[in-house]
Design a protein around this motif. Structure first.
Motif, PDB file in Angstrom:
ATOM      1  N   UNK A  17     -12.609  20.679  -5.026  1.00  0.00           N
ATOM      2  CA  UNK A  17     -11.812  21.027  -4.096  1.00  0.00           C
ATOM      3  C   UNK A  17     -11.262  19.969  -3.093  1.00  0.00           C
ATOM      4  N   UNK A  18     -11.953  18.694  -3.319  1.00  0.00           N
ATOM      5  CA  UNK A  18     -11.816  17.703  -2.223  1.00  0.00           C
ATOM      6  C   UNK A  18     -10.744  16.873  -2.758  1.00  0.00           C
ATOM      7  N   UNK A  19      -9.423  17.046  -2.305  1.00  0.00           N
ATOM      8  CA  UNK A  19      -8.323  16.474  -3.226  1.00  0.00           C
ATOM      9  C   UNK A  19      -8.014  15.180  -2.663  1.00  0.00           C
ATOM     10  N   UNK A  20      -8.369  14.887  -1.285  1.00  0.00           N
ATOM     11  CA  UNK A  20      -7.956  13.607  -0.884  1.00  0.00           C
ATOM     12  C   UNK A  20      -8.823  12.320  -1.485  1.00  0.00           C
ATOM     13  N   UNK A  21      -9.903  12.914  -2.152  1.00  0.00           N
ATOM     14  CA  UNK A  21     -10.887  11.829  -2.702  1.00  0.00           C
ATOM     15  C   UNK A  21      -9.927  11.263  -3.960  1.00  0.00           C
ATOM     16  N   UNK A  22      -9.439  12.074  -4.841  1.00  0.00           N
ATOM     17  CA  UNK A  22      -8.909  11.650  -6.078  1.00  0.00           C
ATOM     18  C   UNK A  22      -7.618  10.486  -5.686  1.00  0.00           C
ATOM     19  N   UNK A  23      -6.757  11.031  -4.594  1.00  0.00           N
ATOM     20  CA  UNK A  23      -5.826   9.854  -4.348  1.00  0.00           C
ATOM     21  C   UNK A  23      -6.266   8.712  -3.703  1.00  0.00           C
ATOM     22  N   UNK A  24      -7.610   8.917  -2.999  1.00  0.00           N
ATOM     23  CA  UNK A  24      -8.286   7.648  -2.567  1.00  0.00           C
ATOM     24  C   UNK A  24      -8.425   6.655  -3.618  1.00  0.00           C
ATOM     25  N   UNK A  25      -9.100   7.229  -4.803  1.00  0.00           N
ATOM     26  CA  UNK A  25      -9.321   6.443  -5.889  1.00  0.00           C
ATOM     27  C   UNK A  25      -8.027   5.615  -6.498  1.00  0.00           C
ATOM     28  N   UNK A  26      -7.258   6.439  -6.554  1.00  0.00           N
ATOM     29  CA  UNK A  26      -5.587   6.035  -7.148  1.00  0.00           C
ATOM     30  C   UNK A  26      -5.289   4.974  -6.287  1.00  0.00           C
ATOM     31  N   UNK A  27      -5.347   5.213  -4.851  1.00  0.00           N
ATOM     32  CA  UNK A  27      -4.396   4.314  -4.090  1.00  0.00           C
ATOM     33  C   UNK A  27      -5.463   2.620  -4.122  1.00  0.00           C
ATOM     34  N   UNK A  28      -6.757   2.894  -4.118  1.00  0.00           N
ATOM     35  CA  UNK A  28      -7.447   1.788  -4.433  1.00  0.00           C
ATOM     36  C   UNK A  28      -7.088   0.857  -5.533  1.00  0.00           C
ATOM     37  N   UNK A  29      -7.057   1.732  -6.702  1.00  0.00           N
ATOM     38  CA  UNK A  29      -6.624   0.904  -7.811  1.00  0.00           C
ATOM     39  C   UNK A  29      -5.400   0.115  -7.819  1.00  0.00           C
ATOM     40  N   UNK A  35       0.870  -1.233  -0.081  1.00  0.00           N
ATOM     41  CA  UNK A  35       0.051  -0.009  -0.085  1.00  0.00           C
ATOM     42  C   UNK A  35       0.863   1.145  -0.080  1.00  0.00           C
ATOM     43  N   UNK A  36       0.218   2.288   0.170  1.00  0.00           N
ATOM     44  CA  UNK A  36       1.032   3.720   0.157  1.00  0.00           C
ATOM     45  C   UNK A  36       1.616   4.001  -1.018  1.00  0.00           C
ATOM     46  N   UNK A  37       0.882   3.874  -2.137  1.00  0.00           N
ATOM     47  CA  UNK A  37       1.389   4.338  -3.545  1.00  0.00           C
ATOM     48  C   UNK A  37       1.341   5.924  -3.829  1.00  0.00           C
ATOM     49  N   UNK A  38       0.907   6.646  -2.793  1.00  0.00           N
ATOM     50  CA  UNK A  38       0.625   7.958  -3.281  1.00  0.00           C
ATOM     51  C   UNK A  38       1.823   8.741  -2.488  1.00  0.00           C
ATOM     52  N   UNK A  39       2.486  10.009  -3.185  1.00  0.00           N
ATOM     53  CA  UNK A  39       3.405  10.757  -2.641  1.00  0.00           C
ATOM     54  C   UNK A  39       2.970  11.954  -2.564  1.00  0.00           C
ATOM     55  N   UNK A  40       1.774  12.513  -3.101  1.00  0.00           N
ATOM     56  CA  UNK A  40       1.462  13.862  -3.228  1.00  0.00           C
ATOM     57  C   UNK A  40      -0.027  14.097  -3.612  1.00  0.00           C
ATOM     58  N   UNK A  41      -0.745  15.032  -3.263  1.00  0.00           N
ATOM     59  CA  UNK A  41      -1.875  15.202  -3.982  1.00  0.00           C
ATOM     60  C   UNK A  41      -1.574  15.383  -5.447  1.00  0.00           C
ATOM     61  N   UNK A  42      -2.569  14.855  -6.280  1.00  0.00           N
ATOM     62  CA  UNK A  42      -2.637  14.531  -7.661  1.00  0.00           C
ATOM     63  C   UNK A  42      -3.714  15.368  -8.160  1.00  0.00           C
ATOM     64  N   UNK A  43      -3.132  16.235  -9.386  1.00  0.00           N
ATOM     65  CA  UNK A  43      -4.546  16.959  -9.925  1.00  0.00           C
ATOM     66  C   UNK A  43      -5.354  15.932 -10.937  1.00  0.00           C
ATOM     67  N   UNK A  44      -6.511  16.112 -11.364  1.00  0.00           N
ATOM     68  CA  UNK A  44      -7.284  15.104 -12.184  1.00  0.00           C
ATOM     69  C   UNK A  44      -6.314  14.469 -13.448  1.00  0.00           C
ATOM     70  N   UNK A  45      -5.388  15.403 -14.070  1.00  0.00           N
ATOM     71  CA  UNK A  45      -4.873  14.770 -15.037  1.00  0.00           C
ATOM     72  C   UNK A  45      -3.861  13.699 -14.655  1.00  0.00           C
ATOM     73  N   UNK A  46      -3.093  14.102 -13.653  1.00  0.00           N
ATOM     74  CA  UNK A  46      -2.184  13.036 -13.198  1.00  0.00           C
ATOM     75  C   UNK A  46      -2.668  11.754 -12.531  1.00  0.00           C
ATOM     76  N   UNK A  47      -3.902  11.864 -12.104  1.00  0.00           N
ATOM     77  CA  UNK A  47      -4.537  10.799 -11.540  1.00  0.00           C
ATOM     78  C   UNK A  47      -5.086   9.815 -12.666  1.00  0.00           C
ATOM     79  N   UNK A  48      -5.608  10.463 -13.628  1.00  0.00           N
ATOM     80  CA  UNK A  48      -6.039   9.722 -14.869  1.00  0.00           C
ATOM     81  C   UNK A  48      -4.909   9.055 -15.715  1.00  0.00           C
ATOM     82  N   UNK A  49      -3.837   9.818 -15.737  1.00  0.00           N
ATOM     83  CA  UNK A  49      -2.593   9.263 -16.333  1.00  0.00           C
ATOM     84  C   UNK A  49      -2.029   8.044 -15.357  1.00  0.00           C
ATOM     85  N   UNK A  50      -1.997   8.200 -14.280  1.00  0.00           N
ATOM     86  CA  UNK A  50      -1.887   7.017 -13.430  1.00  0.00           C
ATOM     87  C   UNK A  50      -2.608   5.640 -13.465  1.00  0.00           C
ATOM     88  N   UNK A  51      -3.713   5.908 -13.728  1.00  0.00           N
ATOM     89  CA  UNK A  51      -4.821   4.951 -14.104  1.00  0.00           C
ATOM     90  C   UNK A  51      -4.494   4.332 -15.302  1.00  0.00           C
TER      91      UNK A  51
END
Ligand SMILES: [Zn+2]
Length: 1014
Positions: free
Chosen positions: A470-482, A270-286
């Motif tokens: 503005x709810x930045x934690x949520x985006x990285x929650x989705x990425x971490x889950x994936x 676990x623990x794959x996130x190192x920073x808040x990610x803007x939507x483009x970064x999150x999509x690209x990670x997926x």
């Protein structure tokens, strides 16, 4: 007249009873007389001809206050009043008297007494009250929920109670006490009545009375269990809530968010996130994950592109007004707004505009365009003064083919534009967007679909984040889950089970346009970027561009603003703007496409921040009367809670965060009404078990000395890492250190809990099991109470009380069938207690259906209300072969003239027969007005009707009582019976226009038990 009798004849065995009925006249009670204390001092209004006369009163009496110069309130006795009247004063209304004062004192005393009584009852219970029977009819006070839980701050007890005597402003005082295994009740804790905000502000108890939309909801209290009590297990604790009215309720406690978790390998990654990610970064990670794990994941593009992180370039040309601002009132008439036709990043930002003073007299208004530069040469008068109005400049630009190819021009807010336009130096139009050009433009939304078998046969789960920008934690929650699902697939058997057996859809940002804006331009952005404000209104002015956009979680089409539901705005600049119409936004249409295209999706979670709420339908109500969308049946609600327990237990395993019980439940009940939200859309339209998270739980702390609980909000963009690294706000208090990271980790764990719930659902092939619990199977004449209990899993219980076989019905629209859905006593409250009171045999039949559709076989419980055991052998002076004895003669009570009504009455009988068959019949032996009740010479219009039922015989429906020549058959036996308890029922219909004579209507009826095969 009232009597009981039985006798036999040679012809048959007869018993006789007298039927009584009476009508009563109600009298009006007399008025009470009130005693007066002659020399009581009262505060009385006194008026005089002049101010001097009023002032003079001050030396003689106690003047309470002087209002008008000629008016005062004075404390006077009745003799004082007489004296003043004689002196020419006018003595008027009594402002206050002794009774007012007494009333205040009584009020205070009553409040003290109520507090004390409730406290005493909570601690000591009610004298003489035995153990609570689970099938007691619910009293005034009902404990809805009682939980203990442990988090990083300690151990807590949470209790929710409902008291029927409450209004939003009044109601008895409630106190709560609890006992451990020692049975000793602790000092009572008062539910605050003043802190009427969710979670309360009462620092001592954190308790409160919850009102919403003008309605009392319930009371709730959260206490820290300290000292030895911190070691109490849930099963050791009994909670008692007492009201000052004397009503009490007790309940056992269950442990909250403490379910045993499925196994996880020690090397779980676990623990794959190192920073808040803007939507483009999150999509690209997926995208990268799909490419890396093609066997178990793929990208699914959603059909519509978003409106885009983009805007037209614009400029407010209004004298000294800043280019990006709206003009003040002075400059409004002379303002010209320019909007590029091309989006800013597609050329709009290259356009410039200049309003030029030609420096000559009598110059005409003209527009010149060179490349992207627009120059408006303003008109002048004979003295060289500028004369072009804003309206004229707008018209000139519009009329110029070259200029209007580049821009649209408008006055400000629909202004007539009569102001003279001043010169304006060359201004560069701008989209006022700071993000990189690469992310500008309509966004291609896509979901990461994870599953070994992605063919639509597996149970689907839809996890979506960042609806609110503005709810930045949520985006990285989705990425971490994936990341967790894909990277642990090969090594963690539990993860493998999820991926092999489920079809998981992860949408990292529902709102990429707003998300980008929040990252690069305005941290507090909540909505998407789509402007729906009209240019003819000030809301459409350039200076309002930061307030444009649609709240995507208000843009669905169930329970919406447009349907009259509360909690969304029609204002295009409001943060809860519902949009111009339902599903007006491509982001929401895309979201719908996912659940519509993949019908096996049965679970969904809409992840937001902050506050630590965990919620589901109904999420909206109509304010008037607080009419919510239909609440799920108690069996469905239990299922929501059941899966919630799985999810919340997973969350707690991460770092000890317990999502609070008072923040778990229907959105409308625990947070607010949110018209047009996505969870409601999915539940009501698709039957999806749809949750809404507010991640980012408050941080709790307990004062070790006082037990006071303090809370700290973590905000939308808490520090992701350590102190000084900064969140969106650039500051980081100690509570927030690492909060962004840790919150994402714990809610990714929560998503695993949801997958666990979905997995259990997908494997469930076992019918549910339910039981009935009742006060008695058989009573004399007392009503029988019963309720249903779930044995191992939640399910919707369908029942009948008339012996017919229950069928699956729509619980919200039960229709005319006799099947009903077992329900709760009210929102969040326990199951209802059902009652049967009619005399006779009752077969209650029920079955249940679980959320998967597995169905329990029909069960039956027979109840009998009839057997008057004391009379069972009374009057038994007949031969033992065929015996009939009757209970108390039935009485209909008072007949009310002028009202059409069916009156009913009943009594019991006991039958012993050794014959091969037997028939119980009734007849009216009278030859005048046969079958009808009489009162002297007066008679009722309708005949009396009779019926009988018993366990041993075959009864019949109500039938008119016949004469001796044609007795009415009520009950038949096909064999011998001993002490068969019979219920005799009677009905008398009275018409609205039927004349009734004062006195008693009655008739002696003959009941006969006879046989043809003795
Ligand atoms: Zn939100």
């Amino acid at each position: 007249m009232v009597g009981r009798g039985s006798f036999t004849t040679e012809a048959g065995r007869l018993a006789r009873a007298l039927l009584l009925a009476s009508a009563l006249l109600l009298g009006a009670p007399g008025a009470a007389a009130f005693a007066q204390d002659d020399e009581e001092l009262r505060l009385v209004k006194v008026t005089a001809q002049n101010a001097a006369s009023i002032q003079q009163l001050e030396s003689r009496f106690d003047v309470g206050y002087i209002g008008e110069p000629t008016e005062a309130a004075v404390y006077l006795t009745p003799s004082d009043e007489a004296l003043l009247r004689a002196e020419g004063y006018q003595v008027g209304a009594v402002v206050e008297d002794n009774s007012t004062w007494e009333a205040r004192k009584a009020e205070i005393a009553a409040a003290d007494q109520a507090e004390a009584l409730a406290q005493k009852l909570a601690e000591e219970g009610k004298a003489g009250k035995g153990a609570k029977n689970a099938v007691d009819v619910p009293g005034e006070t009902v404990i809805m929920r009682a939980y203990t839980f442990t988090n990083y701050a300690g151990r807590f007890l949470y209790v929710e109670a409902h008291n029927k005597a409450q209004t939003t402003t009044t109601g008895p005082t409630l106190q709560m006490s609890y006992a451990g295994a020692d049975g000793v009740y602790r000092p009572a804790v008062g539910f605050s009545q003043s802190g009427i905000t969710p979670d309360g502000n009462d620092s001592t108890t954190q308790g409160n009375k919850l009102n919403d939309a003008g309605q009392y909801m319930y009371h709730r209290v959260l206490v820290a269990l300290r000292g030895a009590d911190a070691n109490l297990a849930a099963g050791d604790i009994t909670v008692r809530v007492a009201a000052s009215t004397g009503s009490t309720d007790t309940a056992k406690v269950t442990e909250w968010a403490a379910k045993a978790l499925p196994a996880r390998v020690a090397a779980f990654q676990k623990d794959f996130i190192t920073k808040y990610m803007n939507p483009s970064e999150a999509y690209e990670r997926l995208d990268g994950l799909a490419a890396e794990f093609p066997g178990i994941a793929e990208i699914v593009h959603l059909p519509e592109k978003t409106n885009g992180y983009q805007r037209q370039a614009m400029a407010m040309m209004a004298g000294t007004t800043a280019l990006g601002s709206n003009p003040n009132a002075t400059n409004a008439p002379l303002a010209v707004q320019l909007f590029s036709k091309a989006m800013g990043h597609l050329g709009g930002n290259l356009i410039s505009a200049e309003f030029k003073n030609p420096g000559a007299n009598d110059a005409p208004l003209s527009v010149a365009v060179t490349g992207n530069d627009i120059v408006v040469n303003l008109a002048t008068g004979p003295t060289g003064a500028l004369t072009s109005t804003a309206a004229q400049v707008v018209a000139a630009i519009t009329a110029s083919p070259a200029a209007s190819a580049l821009v649209n021009a408008y006055t400000y807010g629909g202004n007539a534009g009569a102001g003279i336009v001043p010169a304006h130096a060359k201004a560069q139009l701008s989209d006022f967007l700071n993000g990189p050009a690469a992310i500008k433009g309509p966004f291609d939304q896509r979901v990461l679909r994870i599953g070994k078998q992605r063919d639509g046969t597996k149970t689907g789960v839809f996890i979506y984040c960042n609806q609110h920008a503005r709810e930045w934690v949520t985006t990285i929650t989705c990425v971490e889950t994936a990341e967790r699902l894909l990277r642990n697939y090969a090594t963690d058997p539990t993860t493998k089970e999820y991926v092999d057996n489920l079809d998981i859809f992860i949408l990292p940002s529902v709102n990429p346009d707003g998300g980008h804006y929040s990252f690069f331009d305005a941290a507090a952005q909540r909505r998407n970027l789509k402007n729906h404000c009209p240019i003819t209104a000030t809301t459409g002015g350039i200076g309002n561009r930061g307030s444009w956009g649609v709240d995507l979680n208000r843009n669905n089409n169930i329970g919406t603003l447009f349907d009259g539901y509360s909690g969304a705005s029609s204002s295009c600049t409001s943060d809860t703007f519902a949009g111009p119409s339902e599903t007006s936004e491509p982001e929401i249409r895309n979201e719908h496409w996912v659940v519509d295209t993949f019908p096996k999706i049965k679970f969904a979670i809409n992840i937001h921040t902050h506050g630590g709420y965990f919620m589901w339908a109904p999420g909206a109500y109509i304010s008037a009367g607080r009419v919510t969308l239909p609440s799920p049946n108690i069996g469905i609600e239990k299922y929501f809670f059941d899966v919630a327990d799985e999810i919340l237990s997973h969350i707690r395993s991460s770092r000890g965060t317990a999502i609070l019980p008072q923040r778990t439940g229907p959105i409308a009940d625990v947070l607010y009404s949110a018209a047009g939200n996505s969870a409601d859309d999915q539940y009501y339209r698709k039957g999806i078990i749809a949750y809404s998270f507010e991640a980012g739980a408050q941080k709790l702390a307990v004062n070790a000395t006082t037990g006071a609980i303090s809370r700290t909000d973590v905000g939308f963009q808490p520090c992701f890492a350590g102190l000084g690294t900064g969140g969106g706000t650039g500051t980081c208090n100690t509570v927030q250190i690492n909060e962004g990271h840790d919150s994402a980790m714990e809610f990714a764990d929560g998503n695993y809990g949801l997958l666990q719930g979905a997995l259990e659902y997908s494997k469930d092939v076992t019918p549910p099991s339910t039981t009935i619990e009742y006060s008695a199977a058989q009573t004399g004449s007392e009503p029988i109470n019963f309720r249903f209990n779930w044995v191992k899993e939640p399910s919707v219980i369908y029942y009948t009380k008339d012996g017919s076989t229950p069928t699956v019905i729509d619980c919200d629209n039960p229709g005319t069938s006799s099947t009903r859905c077992y329900s709760n006593q009210g929102p969040r409250r326990p199951g209802e207690v059902l009652t049967i009171s009619a005399l006779g045999v009752h077969d209650v039949k029920w079955m249940s259906v679980d959320i998967k559709g597995n169905q329990e076989a029909v069960k039956t419980q027979r109840f009998l209300i009839a057997a008057d055991q004391e009379n069972g052998t009374a009057n038994g002076t007949v031969p033992a072969t065929l015996a009939l004895s009757l209970g108390t003669p039935p009485a209909f009570g008072a007949f009310t003239p002028g009202i059409a009504k069916d009156y009913t009455a009943a009594t019991t009988a006991n039958v012993i027969t050794t014959a091969g068959d037997a028939t119980l019949s009734v007849a009216d032996p009278s030859t005048t007005n046969t079958g009808k009740l009489v009162n002297g010479t007066f008679t009722l219009a309708q005949p009396i009707q009779a019926a009988a039922s018993s366990l041993g015989g075959t009864g019949s429906a109500l039938k008119p009582v016949g004469g001796s020549a044609s007795p009415t058959s009520l009950l038949t036996y096909t064999g011998p019976k001993s002490n068969d308890a019979v219920t005799l029922s009677f009905k008398q219909t009275i018409g609205a226009n039927e004349a009734l004579r004062t006195g008693s209507y009655s008739k002696a009826l003959t009941f006969t038990l006879s046989t043809t095969t003795p």
